[in-house]
Design a protein around this motif. Structure first.
Motif, PDB file in Angstrom:
ATOM      1  N   PRO A   1      24.541  82.652  68.521  1.00  0.00           N
ATOM      2  CA  PRO A   1      25.142  83.820  67.886  1.00  0.00           C
ATOM      3  C   PRO A   1      26.508  83.523  67.276  1.00  0.00           C
ATOM      4  CG  PRO A   1      25.393  83.959  70.251  1.00  0.00           C
ATOM      5  CD  PRO A   1      24.549  82.758  69.996  1.00  0.00           C
TER       6      PRO A   1
ATOM      7  N   ALA B   1      26.558  81.954  79.059  1.00  0.00           N
ATOM      8  CA  ALA B   1      27.238  81.410  77.882  1.00  0.00           C
ATOM      9  C   ALA B   1      28.373  82.350  77.474  1.00  0.00           C
ATOM     10  CB  ALA B   1      26.252  81.246  76.726  1.00  0.00           C
ATOM     11  N   LEU B   2      28.169  83.646  77.730  1.00  0.00           N
ATOM     12  CA  LEU B   2      29.241  84.626  77.568  1.00  0.00           C
ATOM     13  C   LEU B   2      29.644  85.102  78.958  1.00  0.00           C
ATOM     14  CD1 LEU B   2      27.686  86.852  74.741  1.00  0.00           C
ATOM     15  CD2 LEU B   2      29.051  84.782  74.490  1.00  0.00           C
TER      16      LEU B   2
ATOM     17  N   CYS C   1      24.069  78.434  75.904  1.00  0.00           N
ATOM     18  CA  CYS C   1      23.356  79.520  75.208  1.00  0.00           C
ATOM     19  C   CYS C   1      21.898  79.130  75.019  1.00  0.00           C
ATOM     20  CB  CYS C   1      24.015  79.775  73.849  1.00  0.00           C
ATOM     21  SG  CYS C   1      23.055  80.891  72.818  1.00  0.00           S
ATOM     22  N   ILE C   2      20.991  80.033  75.424  1.00  0.00           N
ATOM     23  CA  ILE C   2      19.552  79.741  75.325  1.00  0.00           C
ATOM     24  C   ILE C   2      18.974  80.296  74.020  1.00  0.00           C
ATOM     25  CG2 ILE C   2      18.582  81.756  76.533  1.00  0.00           C
ATOM     26  CD1 ILE C   2      16.935  79.753  78.235  1.00  0.00           C
ATOM     27  N   LYS C   3      19.825  80.917  73.218  1.00  0.00           N
ATOM     28  CA  LYS C   3      19.455  81.393  71.880  1.00  0.00           C
ATOM     29  C   LYS C   3      18.467  82.553  71.934  1.00  0.00           C
ATOM     30  CE  LYS C   3      20.028  76.809  69.911  1.00  0.00           C
ATOM     31  NZ  LYS C   3      19.823  75.695  70.780  1.00  0.00           N
ATOM     32  N   CYS C   4      18.700  83.445  72.886  1.00  0.00           N
ATOM     33  CA  CYS C   4      17.742  84.527  73.087  1.00  0.00           C
ATOM     34  C   CYS C   4      18.071  85.749  72.246  1.00  0.00           C
ATOM     35  CB  CYS C   4      17.722  84.932  74.550  1.00  0.00           C
ATOM     36  SG  CYS C   4      19.282  85.664  75.107  1.00  0.00           S
ATOM     37  N   GLY C   5      19.328  85.875  71.795  1.00  0.00           N
ATOM     38  CA  GLY C   5      19.665  87.013  70.955  1.00  0.00           C
ATOM     39  C   GLY C   5      19.850  88.319  71.697  1.00  0.00           C
ATOM     40  N   GLN C   6      19.941  88.289  73.010  1.00  0.00           N
ATOM     41  CA  GLN C   6      20.140  89.558  73.724  1.00  0.00           C
ATOM     42  C   GLN C   6      21.516  90.141  73.443  1.00  0.00           C
ATOM     43  OE1 GLN C   6      18.202  90.133  77.616  1.00  0.00           O
ATOM     44  NE2 GLN C   6      17.748  87.957  77.564  1.00  0.00           N
ATOM     45  N   CYS C   7      22.488  89.271  73.160  1.00  0.00           N
ATOM     46  CA  CYS C   7      23.821  89.753  72.774  1.00  0.00           C
ATOM     47  C   CYS C   7      23.733  90.444  71.408  1.00  0.00           C
ATOM     48  CB  CYS C   7      24.820  88.596  72.740  1.00  0.00           C
ATOM     49  SG  CYS C   7      24.295  87.175  71.769  1.00  0.00           S
TER      50      CYS C   7
ATOM     51  N   SER D   1      25.207  91.462  78.487  1.00  0.00           N
ATOM     52  CA  SER D   1      23.756  91.263  78.415  1.00  0.00           C
ATOM     53  C   SER D   1      23.364  89.796  78.378  1.00  0.00           C
ATOM     54  CB  SER D   1      23.193  91.975  77.191  1.00  0.00           C
ATOM     55  OG  SER D   1      23.655  91.313  76.038  1.00  0.00           O
ATOM     56  N   CYS D   2      24.326  88.905  78.362  1.00  0.00           N
ATOM     57  CA  CYS D   2      23.976  87.476  78.279  1.00  0.00           C
ATOM     58  C   CYS D   2      23.389  86.996  79.600  1.00  0.00           C
ATOM     59  CB  CYS D   2      25.210  86.645  77.921  1.00  0.00           C
ATOM     60  SG  CYS D   2      24.870  84.876  77.914  1.00  0.00           S
ATOM     61  N   PRO D   3      22.160  86.459  79.557  1.00  0.00           N
ATOM     62  CA  PRO D   3      21.511  86.090  80.816  1.00  0.00           C
ATOM     63  C   PRO D   3      21.967  84.741  81.371  1.00  0.00           C
ATOM     64  CG  PRO D   3      20.039  85.633  79.009  1.00  0.00           C
ATOM     65  CD  PRO D   3      21.275  86.238  78.406  1.00  0.00           C
ATOM     66  N   THR D   4      22.543  83.905  80.515  1.00  0.00           N
ATOM     67  CA  THR D   4      22.754  82.523  80.949  1.00  0.00           C
ATOM     68  C   THR D   4      24.152  82.236  81.463  1.00  0.00           C
ATOM     69  OG1 THR D   4      23.420  81.898  78.728  1.00  0.00           O
ATOM     70  CG2 THR D   4      21.092  81.608  79.294  1.00  0.00           C
TER      71      THR D   4
ATOM     72  N   PHE E   1      29.646  76.449  75.545  1.00  0.00           N
ATOM     73  CA  PHE E   1      28.892  77.568  74.982  1.00  0.00           C
ATOM     74  C   PHE E   1      27.614  77.066  74.310  1.00  0.00           C
ATOM     75  CE2 PHE E   1      27.874  80.005  71.167  1.00  0.00           C
ATOM     76  CZ  PHE E   1      27.520  81.208  71.753  1.00  0.00           C
TER      77      PHE E   1
HETATM   78  S1  SF4 Z   1      22.913  86.539  75.084  1.00  0.00           S
HETATM   79 FE1  SF4 Z   1      23.913  84.651  75.730  1.00  0.00          FE
HETATM   80  S2  SF4 Z   1      22.267  83.113  75.791  1.00  0.00           S
HETATM   81 FE2  SF4 Z   1      21.507  84.849  74.587  1.00  0.00          FE
HETATM   82  S3  SF4 Z   1      22.004  84.314  72.459  1.00  0.00           S
HETATM   83 FE3  SF4 Z   1      23.720  85.573  73.228  1.00  0.00          FE
HETATM   84  S4  SF4 Z   1      25.193  84.041  73.989  1.00  0.00           S
HETATM   85 FE4  SF4 Z   1      23.221  82.991  73.765  1.00  0.00          FE
END
Ligand code: SF4
Ligand code: SF4
Ligand code: SF4
Ligand code: SF4
Lengths: 271, 262
Positions: free
Chosen positions: B86, B111-112, B57-63, B106-109, B53
């Motif tokens: 997150p 990671a979720l 995670c790219i730390k985009c905050g979309q979640c 909504s996670c683009p990568t 994880f």
């Molecule tokens: S949406 Fe996915 S990649 Fe973006 S911050 Fe949340 S866990 Fe990380």
């Protein structure tokens, strides 16, 4: 007033662009601002969804994640590709001048430094940023986390500007002080691996600064104002009639400063 | 002369660059390894195992953006834990277990896990961490955590135990079941105490694991039985019949043996 506006037209547009992009993110996060039922720009500069459908991603961050040995969804790869192609067209380091919020910090530091006439305390080569770029990828592979993303002051600043500030401003303050008392243009011109990364697609950029050498009096004003003066080798840009280096940030300072109007934004001339 | 000195310069340069890279790289690497150390952080539903994880995670905050309850936040500089990824604090805002899991979707990568069913998510595990504080263990009626649990009677049940002091009352003790609990944190959030007696802990801190050498006979009877081809797919009747047959066979052979003594 009119002439001030004219002389600063690129500076003003750059600030509008930099702040405007942050603001779009900000309203999407905090006010669920929607147009036609979709949020305009969800996420932040690391990765986002534009108009609820188009993925965008920071290609350098995505590359670091790939170097950790993890795979990414096609969506992220596509998003990184879109950004990469975009900057390959408009000039890689246009990101620096037109998008990156740290640029506002380093530009202000430079203003203050020039005003106070502070001499450089250290000398770091402009090449160091490429070593840092390579190191970021190697360390990503070795430690299993995206090495620059974990310490990037740019990411910290933009993230907290968008999602709520705690101590992210400290990262910006450190860069400000380093540029003020350390080296002139120290961060953006010598250390930042993100700028170094974007300089690579920038080599083939379509949008370039054209240079007309005939009226040039070699006064050196452009050299003094350019954040990357090594790209303005007057002999070389005279021969190529454009600034071809990938490290030109397309900030347009030379365009407005030159008393003989030798520079202008234009498309790459066929060579 | 000039040639040797430029060669000398070159080697000095190489030495400087490699020393700087090694020292800088070691320091930087140290920071990275040290920063991966918040053992208590709770991740959004569907998060990959912690190590993967953190890498993905790219730390985009979309979640964060997608969660309607503002449960999630990206760890800020100066907060505990890995900066930018997150997490949530169950005592403040738990995960309300949206059926459509908008955060993970909504996670683009990756990671979720986008495909996650919310009941299969494992954000952590509720642990009744302080029985001395929990009023249910003092013999008072509470059950607040139990009533709040979205998987009531599955993830959180009440164990009734006779109250010896009064002789006619019962303790109503909450019990967490790790095979169902998602770690959403609603129990921790509502616990009526000043400091919650029931808390969500990440699995690596809270979950035990039975060694593979153990067989729980009453659950996996068929696995340890001597019956030749009994398999758990067989119905109870089939197994019953099988064992009857074996018993008959055994009796038959005993009977047959009887002739030996005639
Ligand atoms: S949406 Fe996915 S990649 Fe973006 S911050 Fe949340 S866990 Fe990380
Ligand atoms: S060099 Fe780095 S910090 Fe500076 S403007 Fe470019 S990306 Fe931003
Ligand atoms: S499942 Fe719903 S409440 Fe829980 S973190 Fe995701 S979006 Fe928020
Ligand atoms: S809410 Fe708190 S005090 Fe009440 S039963 Fe649950 S853990 Fe005990």
């Amino acid at each position: 007033m009119i002439s001030w506006l004219k002389n600063n037209r690129f500076l003003i547009s750059r600030r509008i662009s930099q702040i405007g992009i942050l603001l779009l993110f900000y309203v999407s996060v905090h006010f669920d601002w929607k147009v036609g039922g979709v949020e305009i720009l969800e996420g932040n500069l690391s990765s986002s969804t534009f108009l609820g459908i188009i993925p965008l991603a920071d290609p350098f961050a995505a590359l670091q994640i790939l170097f950790t040995g993890h795979s990414l969804f096609t969506e992220t790869l596509l998003g990184a590709g879109i950004i990469l192609v975009f900057y390959a067209l408009v000039g890689g380091r246009s990101f620096c001048s037109w998008v990156c919020p740290m640029n506002i910090v380093t530009d202000s530091s430079l203003k203050l430094r020039n005003w106070l006439k502070i001499p450089s305390a250290i000398q770091i080569s402009r090449r160091v940023r490429y070593y840092i770029l390579a190191l970021a990828l190697i360390l990503s592979a070795l430690t299993g986390v995206a090495a620059f993303e974990w310490i990037s002051p740019i990411s910290m600043l933009q993230r907290e500007l968008i999602f709520g500030m705690k101590l992210g401003w400290v990262a910006a303050a450190m860069i400000f002080l380093f540029d003020l008392f350390g080296q002139r243009g120290g961060w953006c011109g010598h250390l930042c691996p993100l700028g170094a990364f974007y300089s690579i697609p920038g080599k083939m950029s379509l949008i370039r600064i054209q240079f007309n050498q005939d009226p040039c009096t070699k006064c050196g004003d452009c050299h003094r104002i350019c954040p990357e003066p090594q790209v303005l080798n007057l002999r070389r840009i005279g021969e190529e009639s454009m600034v071809s280096s990938g490290n030109c940030t397309n900030c347009g300072r030379c365009v407005t400063v030159c008393p003989e109007d030798c520079f202008q934004f234009s498309f790459r001339t066929k060579k | 002369m000039a040639k040797t000195s430029s060669r000398r310069d070159f080697f000095i340069r190489v030495g400087q660059v490699s020393t700087a890279s090694i020292v800088g790289g070691a320091l930087w690497g140290h920071v990275l390894v040290e920063s991966k150390a918040n053992a208590f952080a709770l991740r959004p539903p569907g998060a990959l195992p912690e190590k993967d994880f953190l890498a993905t995670c790219i730390k985009c905050g979309q979640c964060v953006d997608a969660c309607p309850y503002e449960t999630l936040s990206l760890t800020k500089v100066g907060e505990d834990g890995e900066i930018g990824v997150p997490h949530f604090t169950a005592r403040e805002i738990p995960c309300y277990m949206c059926e459509d899991v908008p955060c993970a979707r909504s996670c683009p990568t990756g990671a979720l896990d986008r495909e996650i069913e919310i009941n299969d998510s494992r954000m952590g595990l509720a642990v009744l961490i302080d029985q001395e504080a929990c009023i249910a263990f003092q013999g008072l009626r509470c059950e607040v955590c139990y009533r709040q649990c979205p998987l009531i009677d599955k993830a959180l049940t009440i164990n009734y135990r006779p109250q010896e002091r009064t002789g006619k009352h019962a303790f109503f003790e909450p019990v967490v079941h790790s095979d169902v609990c998602t770690g959403c944190g609603m129990c921790e959030q509502v616990c009526i105490l000043e400091e919650s007696a029931i808390r969500i802990l990440p699995h690596k801190l809270a979950q035990g694991k039975l060694g593979s050498n153990y067989r729980l006979g009453w659950k996996e009877k068929t696995k340890i039985s001597n019956f030749k081809d009994s398999s758990p797919e067989k119905t109870k009747e089939e197994r019953q019949q099988e064992s009857n047959e074996m018993l008959n066979n055994a009796l038959d052979s005993l009977n047959d043996m009887g002739t030996l003594y005639d």
